[in-house]
Design a protein around this motif. Sequence first.
Motif: not given
Length: 165
Positions: A101-105, A109-111, A116-121
């Motif tokens: 559950l913590i890993v999923g949360i 949050v990181k995603l 929002s930063d635009g650095t997902v790739n």
Amino acid sequence: MNEKNGEQRGTGEPDWNAKLLPLISALAGIVVLWATWFFYNNALDDPGFPWYRWIQPVLMVLGGVMCLIAAPLLLMRRDSGRDLLRMAVVIIPAILAIRLLIVGILFLVKLVSKLSDGTVNDWLSGISDLNPVKIGINIAVVAVVILFVLWGKAASKAKQTTKEK
């Protein structure tokens, strides 16, 4: 004791089980407490130890103490000792579920922060560098827990069928 089938009267458990279970419980408690100290003794010195990483060591200590308390109760042949030992064993899948559950949360949050930063790739390309050995170990642990759950269900069904007869 019923000499015919090696069981105690009233409990339905083999005599060797009643003698060996307190020892197993005490050893499990000692091993869990030692492992907790061995793996987490430097956590107090680490200033970057986040709150969610304290959950596993606290639950491990709780399980170890419960095993140690269950040992003398099992030695006195109390049903509360067996129940306490079962609760201590249930902590293992609880730890795995809480960590999942913590890993999923944390992943979500990181995603969201990377979106929002635009650095997902850039971040998603770093995920491909995961260690396959660690992934295999985690899959093996989950498989063992599932087997224990299925084994427990089969044992309880067998007890119910013998009680009905």
